[in-house]
Design an enzyme around this catalytic site. Sequence first.
Site, short mmCIF file in Angstrom:
data_model
loop_
_atom_site.label_atom_id
_atom_site.label_comp_id
_atom_site.label_asym_id
_atom_site.label_seq_id
_atom_site.Cartn_x
_atom_site.Cartn_y
_atom_site.Cartn_z
NE ARG A 80 -6.76 14.28 1.17
CZ ARG A 80 -6.88 12.94 1.46
NH1 ARG A 80 -7.67 12.19 2.01
NH2 ARG A 80 -5.50 12.30 1.53
CG HIS A 126 -3.21 9.38 -1.85
ND1 HIS A 126 -4.21 10.14 -0.97
CD2 HIS A 126 -3.47 8.00 -1.67
CE1 HIS A 126 -5.07 9.13 -0.68
NE2 HIS A 126 -4.81 7.97 -1.04
CD GLU A 173 -4.83 6.32 4.98
OE1 GLU A 173 -4.31 5.41 4.34
OE2 GLU A 173 -6.00 6.44 4.90
CG ASN A 326 -7.32 9.92 5.52
OD1 ASN A 326 -7.75 11.00 5.65
ND2 ASN A 326 -6.30 9.15 4.69
CE1 TYR A 328 -10.65 5.43 5.23
CE2 TYR A 328 -12.74 4.97 4.20
CZ TYR A 328 -11.41 5.60 4.11
OH TYR A 328 -10.94 6.19 2.84
CD GLU A 392 -8.73 8.86 2.65
OE1 GLU A 392 -8.75 7.73 2.62
OE2 GLU A 392 -7.67 9.25 1.78
C1 PNW Z 1 -7.26 4.69 2.46
N1 PNW Z 1 -6.59 -0.74 5.92
O1 PNW Z 1 -6.48 3.57 2.57
C2 PNW Z 1 -6.62 5.42 1.48
O2 PNW Z 1 -6.08 6.75 1.73
C3 PNW Z 1 -7.32 5.44 0.06
O3 PNW Z 1 -6.63 5.75 -1.05
C4 PNW Z 1 -8.24 4.18 0.24
O4 PNW Z 1 -8.88 4.36 -1.10
C5 PNW Z 1 -9.15 4.07 1.22
O5 PNW Z 1 -8.46 4.40 2.47
C6 PNW Z 1 -10.20 3.10 1.25
O6 PNW Z 1 -9.28 1.96 1.32
C7 PNW Z 1 -6.89 2.47 3.34
O7 PNW Z 1 -6.33 -1.99 5.68
C8 PNW Z 1 -6.02 1.23 3.04
O8 PNW Z 1 -6.92 -0.63 7.36
C9 PNW Z 1 -6.10 0.26 3.74
C10 PNW Z 1 -6.60 0.25 5.25
C11 PNW Z 1 -6.88 1.67 5.78
C12 PNW Z 1 -6.92 2.89 4.88
#
Ligand code: PNW
Length: 502
Positions: A80, A126, A173, A326, A328, A392
């Site tokens: 990706r 992006h 996002e 995405n 985390y 992601e």
């Molecule tokens: C994503 N938050 O961004 C992006 O899609 C990527 O480009 C980035 O490198 C990756 O996650 C890791 O950060 C985010 O503050 C940035 O919750 C910030 C947040 C979530 C996703």
Amino acid sequence: MCSTLVAKLPMDFIWGFATASFQIEGSTNVDGREKSIWDDFSKQPGKTLDGRDGDVATDSYRLWREDVALLAQYGVKSYRFSISWPRIIPLGGRNDPANPRGIQFYSNLIDALLEHGIIPFVTLYHWDLPQALLDRYGGWLNKDEIVQDYVRYVRVCFEAFGDKVKHWLTMNEPWCISVLGYGRGVFAPGRSSDRKRSPQGDSSAEPWMRDSFQGFSVGHNVILSHAYAVELYRKEFKPTQKGQIGITLNGDWTIPYDDSPQNVEAAQHALDVAIGMFSSYLPKLDPIYLGHYPEYMKQMLLDRLPDFTPKEWLVVKGSSDFYGMNTYTTNLCRAGGGDEFQGLVEYTFTRPDGTQLGTQAHCSWLQDYPRGFRDLLNYLWKRYKLPIYITENGFAVKDENSKPIAEALQDYDRVNYFKGTTAVLKAAVLEDGVDIRAYFPWSFLDNFEWADGYITRFGVTYVDYETQRRYPKESAKFLVEWFGDNLEKPSNDTASAMVQEA
Ligand code: PNW
């Protein structure tokens, strides 16, 4: 001696690693590229933690052949990556010329991936908006202009690459684009909804600062641009190119801080704003989600939330072939606070008894909590009923940046994170029956981590920014092995499901 049936993910399950153009490419002023909003933003004092920009990044614009070779060595099924709008149409607009050299770069990359049997999974946007569009009309704030310019840009991409690319993501996002870029102002273009936060103060506030809800307006315009892009693809390209297209959102699971009714509600409110606003329009058929934003958003914002016209709703409804996600982490949620971008909900990782939800990552917003990933997958599947692509998922190990390379490669907190998420992935598919079709750990390489500069590393591959050498970390080895073991194999070994155990 007995044989056990070992259940595996289906053969056509897609896995691979993810990146984004501005985070890896560098070479920002070659082959006709013009500036993106991140070029200028990252050069302003105080915008990135280490004061560094994307001029070099991981130098992938020059080293792309090496990168493809490493992906092939890892044995990924897909990669990706994102296309940089200012390389394709340097000044961005619908009447500005396309740039053959920019098109050639991605064409070469796509060909090389396909030669290695790697499926190109392409993000069209992006975050690297052409700076010229910000200067001309405020970028994503100007609905009429941006929709047309974005649709022209994606048309050029479908025409140039659509015979070879069968997986398209319109936007990465929308919540981050709008809230971090135009609401809180911590990402490019650094606009803030709150005039008190504007460096100029109230009196000299620029026009886009007068609308305190510009964050949500931008979200609205991003959705509309996405939807018109999908309409174009389905009408003019899909019949012959036969690909899939959708959007990818960011969404983390939420848990009530305790079982008080207001905190139980708060956890849902947080989801309504982070995910609900951007997915209420995705499913085609479910009447509950047709034709309006989540009730809670309307209750919170009243008439400050822009609505789509009936004609626009027809375009946005069902405008994704899949649910791109995405994700985390998981947040504990408490009602309160003044942040509408979080649904007037406060986030914490500290439980009422003082313990932490999981292992802390290098960045403040991320702790490891696999159970939340499973709950999120089930929630999305039940609610939206679309096949899910995890585009992601990843972890930044604490202080990885200050360790000697050999030590940084032993990234066991990241290995543990992926042990947890891969186990959940398998359980969600095989035990819960969730229709998940793809999984892309973030990221293939350490890279330019936006406002964190190069301090926070998300890669499964270590990048030495002095030499640009790449070194696989333990987490890359873990994931490569895991997918080697846990995917059904094609051909003669249907028998691979039958494992002989002594
Ligand atoms: C994503 N938050 O961004 C992006 O899609 C990527 O480009 C980035 O490198 C990756 O996650 C890791 O950060 C985010 O503050 C940035 O919750 C910030 C947040 C979530 C996703």
